[in-house]
Design a protein around this motif. Structure first.
Motif, PDB file in Angstrom:
ATOM      1  N   UNK A  89      49.892  -3.797  21.084  1.00  0.00           N
ATOM      2  CA  UNK A  89      48.816  -4.394  21.871  1.00  0.00           C
ATOM      3  C   UNK A  89      47.906  -5.240  21.012  1.00  0.00           C
ATOM      4  N   UNK A  90      47.523  -4.719  19.856  1.00  0.00           N
ATOM      5  CA  UNK A  90      46.632  -5.464  18.968  1.00  0.00           C
ATOM      6  C   UNK A  90      47.320  -6.738  18.468  1.00  0.00           C
ATOM      7  N   UNK A  91      48.601  -6.602  18.131  1.00  0.00           N
ATOM      8  CA  UNK A  91      49.341  -7.761  17.630  1.00  0.00           C
ATOM      9  C   UNK A  91      49.401  -8.868  18.684  1.00  0.00           C
ATOM     10  N   UNK A  92      49.771  -8.479  19.895  1.00  0.00           N
ATOM     11  CA  UNK A  92      49.881  -9.481  20.947  1.00  0.00           C
ATOM     12  C   UNK A  92      48.512 -10.005  21.358  1.00  0.00           C
ATOM     13  N   UNK A  93      47.503  -9.158  21.254  1.00  0.00           N
ATOM     14  CA  UNK A  93      46.144  -9.617  21.572  1.00  0.00           C
ATOM     15  C   UNK A  93      45.759 -10.758  20.636  1.00  0.00           C
ATOM     16  N   UNK A  94      46.097 -10.579  19.354  1.00  0.00           N
ATOM     17  CA  UNK A  94      45.775 -11.630  18.397  1.00  0.00           C
ATOM     18  C   UNK A  94      46.511 -12.930  18.737  1.00  0.00           C
ATOM     19  N   UNK A  95      47.706 -12.796  19.244  1.00  0.00           N
ATOM     20  CA  UNK A  95      48.490 -13.999  19.534  1.00  0.00           C
ATOM     21  C   UNK A  95      48.101 -14.666  20.850  1.00  0.00           C
ATOM     22  N   UNK A  96      47.686 -13.870  21.800  1.00  0.00           N
ATOM     23  CA  UNK A  96      47.513 -14.414  23.149  1.00  0.00           C
ATOM     24  C   UNK A  96      46.082 -14.407  23.666  1.00  0.00           C
ATOM     25  N   UNK A  97      45.157 -13.875  22.927  1.00  0.00           N
ATOM     26  CA  UNK A  97      43.794 -13.688  23.445  1.00  0.00           C
ATOM     27  C   UNK A  97      43.197 -15.002  23.912  1.00  0.00           C
ATOM     28  N   UNK A 122      40.166 -10.170  13.257  1.00  0.00           N
ATOM     29  CA  UNK A 122      41.586 -10.469  13.096  1.00  0.00           C
ATOM     30  C   UNK A 122      42.171 -11.032  14.390  1.00  0.00           C
ATOM     31  N   UNK A 123      41.725 -10.491  15.509  1.00  0.00           N
ATOM     32  CA  UNK A 123      42.208 -10.994  16.795  1.00  0.00           C
ATOM     33  C   UNK A 123      41.708 -12.414  17.014  1.00  0.00           C
ATOM     34  N   UNK A 124      40.450 -12.625  16.637  1.00  0.00           N
ATOM     35  CA  UNK A 124      39.876 -13.960  16.771  1.00  0.00           C
ATOM     36  C   UNK A 124      40.640 -14.958  15.901  1.00  0.00           C
ATOM     37  N   UNK A 125      41.013 -14.494  14.701  1.00  0.00           N
ATOM     38  CA  UNK A 125      41.718 -15.364  13.761  1.00  0.00           C
ATOM     39  C   UNK A 125      43.204 -15.459  14.090  1.00  0.00           C
ATOM     40  N   UNK A 126      43.610 -14.797  15.138  1.00  0.00           N
ATOM     41  CA  UNK A 126      45.020 -14.798  15.569  1.00  0.00           C
ATOM     42  C   UNK A 126      45.967 -14.297  14.486  1.00  0.00           C
ATOM     43  N   UNK A 127      45.488 -13.335  13.740  1.00  0.00           N
ATOM     44  CA  UNK A 127      46.320 -12.729  12.705  1.00  0.00           C
ATOM     45  C   UNK A 127      46.968 -11.465  13.260  1.00  0.00           C
ATOM     46  N   UNK A 128      48.072 -11.663  13.956  1.00  0.00           N
ATOM     47  CA  UNK A 128      48.699 -10.566  14.675  1.00  0.00           C
ATOM     48  C   UNK A 128      49.161  -9.439  13.778  1.00  0.00           C
ATOM     49  N   UNK A 183      44.214  -5.118  26.792  1.00  0.00           N
ATOM     50  CA  UNK A 183      44.179  -6.060  27.909  1.00  0.00           C
ATOM     51  C   UNK A 183      44.273  -7.500  27.415  1.00  0.00           C
ATOM     52  N   UNK A 184      43.722  -7.736  26.243  1.00  0.00           N
ATOM     53  CA  UNK A 184      43.764  -9.088  25.691  1.00  0.00           C
ATOM     54  C   UNK A 184      45.192  -9.521  25.349  1.00  0.00           C
ATOM     55  N   UNK A 185      46.080  -8.538  25.252  1.00  0.00           N
ATOM     56  CA  UNK A 185      47.480  -8.889  24.989  1.00  0.00           C
ATOM     57  C   UNK A 185      48.083  -9.639  26.178  1.00  0.00           C
ATOM     58  N   UNK A 186      47.485  -9.453  27.340  1.00  0.00           N
ATOM     59  CA  UNK A 186      47.988 -10.121  28.529  1.00  0.00           C
ATOM     60  C   UNK A 186      49.282  -9.522  29.048  1.00  0.00           C
ATOM     61  N   UNK A 187      49.690  -8.412  28.451  1.00  0.00           N
ATOM     62  CA  UNK A 187      50.951  -7.790  28.849  1.00  0.00           C
ATOM     63  C   UNK A 187      50.662  -6.604  29.774  1.00  0.00           C
ATOM     64  N   UNK A 188      51.000  -6.786  31.049  1.00  0.00           N
ATOM     65  CA  UNK A 188      50.667  -5.742  32.021  1.00  0.00           C
ATOM     66  C   UNK A 188      51.466  -4.473  31.833  1.00  0.00           C
ATOM     67  N   UNK A 189      52.658  -4.608  31.272  1.00  0.00           N
ATOM     68  CA  UNK A 189      53.448  -3.403  31.001  1.00  0.00           C
ATOM     69  C   UNK A 189      52.741  -2.560  29.933  1.00  0.00           C
ATOM     70  N   UNK A 190      52.298  -3.216  28.884  1.00  0.00           N
ATOM     71  CA  UNK A 190      51.565  -2.503  27.838  1.00  0.00           C
ATOM     72  C   UNK A 190      50.283  -1.896  28.379  1.00  0.00           C
ATOM     73  N   UNK A 191      49.585  -2.672  29.177  1.00  0.00           N
ATOM     74  CA  UNK A 191      48.330  -2.181  29.737  1.00  0.00           C
ATOM     75  C   UNK A 191      48.583  -0.936  30.579  1.00  0.00           C
TER      76      UNK A 191
END
Lengths: 252, 252
Positions: free
Chosen positions: B123-131, B213-219, B169-177
């Motif tokens: 979730x954190x990784x994808x949040x960084x990529x998709x937030x 890290x999420x802001x910097x998109x460092x997944x 939630x910031x990952x945008x992935x509803x399955x993960x959520x």
DNA sequence: TTTAAAAAATGATATAACAATTAGAACACT
DNA sequence: AGTGTTCTAATTGTTATATCATTTTTTAAA
């Protein structure tokens, strides 16, 4: 029926119709289970018993039992000595609930694949850390099985899927296993079961590497390899080229 | 692949009672949903309508509707213009099913925590990529909120949990959520909601780093930090010392 | 336009009955 | 003693018919 007040949580539970007698019975049984009062196998009695116990009609009890049964909390048997009893864990209920919600929510293939990466990546890592010798034997057997059907795309795909399941099972984590089975239930029907031999051989090679990493208890590498593996499958699955489409997805 | 004998598992869906009229109705509706014939909001009619349509009694329809309702497939409204209709996605049903099965299977705290690592790490990784920028705003707000209640263990724990949810939630992935919410439902009641200020400050610091890290998109870094964070929580949670027990778990 | 009362639709519950299924007991026959 | 069969009782599955409670819609009044 006394004790009808439900606990703190679960505001979500449909505000409407939440306090029907049937739902109160459901809640009572549910709370009893959550508080450890019930164990799988414990008998709740027959519909008639329960109707008398709660002082309601049989139909009301039936409504409650049907709900509890669908939740996977009780199992019901007909005939003498039958009735309702606390069920054994059956992950199919859960997998099914997940599949239903994914469909209702319109979750995309991409989202599910990311989920797969999370589950199987961690599964591979924990498998490397916790695998038993029995796990290793099973994985080796599955690799051999796959080898014998490498020219039959459908069968090879199935064998590969069993290998993936065995990896997650080797993690010893029942929560992960449950999630994997649920995802599999959602994903598998979408998998094309055709693939060129070349692709099958590559998948088989990676599975062997995975086996070796798990055997060597190299969790980090196992995780990375599994993730790469899944991403390459995703790449094939999402590339829209004619050839790739014809090749389909292999193994998973 | 020869090996057709299925493993121990999965005799699954009770051979008995599977073909009752009520279950047939359930299956029909279910199949229709899976085949895309129904969309959320579509009406199925009232109990009376359905009884006439399937040529069965109202009680049989009730049985089927109770099952479909528990599955989260239909929702039922009383009154004029009411009746059964295909439900919107409601992940609480799923979370509940998961919690029930975890309890029935006796899944341990350790297993659930590993699962958390898988979900929240990804979730954190994808949040960084998709937030989105909205995600970042919400995360920043939640950090501020937590800051104001840092001396109130219970409130800070809750604020921290909201932050974790917002990350996923910031990952945008509803399955993960969905999975996260399910796990939260299982895990949260176990969380001690007391903690020394020192621990709260440390959690807050890590949350800030996570935000950056999420802001910097460092997944990759976000994932690693989240996992470390969860492991440190696990360490506190599993260490049996008196002091740690008194300190309890913070935030999650 | 707003509000309140009346009516209609619908689910919730109760009672009664019969059918189908199952487990266990009783029995007959080796 | 053991084995197969039949009967019996218990239990869910299903249907039918009412009645009650709740919600929504409609109507009428203010």
């Amino acid at each position: 029926m006394g004790n009808t007040e439900l606990k703190k949580t679960n505001q979500s539970w449909a505000p409407v119709r939440a306090n029907s007698v049937a739902n109160q019975i459901v809640m009572q049984v549910r709370e009893a289970l959550f508080s450890g009062k019930f164990q799988p196998g414990d008998s709740l009695g027959s519909e008639k018993d329960l109707a008398a116990q709660f002082d309601v009609s049989r139909i009301t009890v039936r409504d409650a039992l049907r709900t509890l049964e669908t939740m996977g909390i009780v199992e019901i048997r007909v005939g003498a000595g039958g009735g309702a009893r606390i069920a054994e864990s059956n992950l199919d209920y859960f997998s099914d609930a997940l599949a239903v919600q994914f469909i209702l929510a319109g979750v995309t293939k991409s989202e599910i694949l990311d989920m797969q990466v999370a589950i199987e990546g961690t599964g591979a890592e924990l498998a490397a850390l916790h695998r038993s010798s029995e796990n290793l034997e099973e994985l080796a057997e599955l690799l051999d099985d796959a080898e014998t059907v490498i020219d039959s795309p459908a069968e090879f795909t199935e064998a590969g899927q069993r290998f993936h399941l065995a990896v997650v099972e080797a993690s010893g984590n029942r929560a992960l296993i449950a999630q994997f089975r649920a995802l599999r239930y959602v994903v598998w029907p979408q998998n094309a079961q055709r693939a060129k031999r070349e692709i099958a051989e590559n998948a088989q090679k990676i599975h062997h590497q995975l086996y070796n990493l798990i055997k060597a208890q190299n969790g980090n590498a196992a995780r990375k390899l599994m993730i790469d593996h899944l991403f390459s499958i995703r790449a094939v699955s999402f590339s829209g080229t004619a050839e790739d489409a014809a090749n389909g997805m292999i193994c998973c």
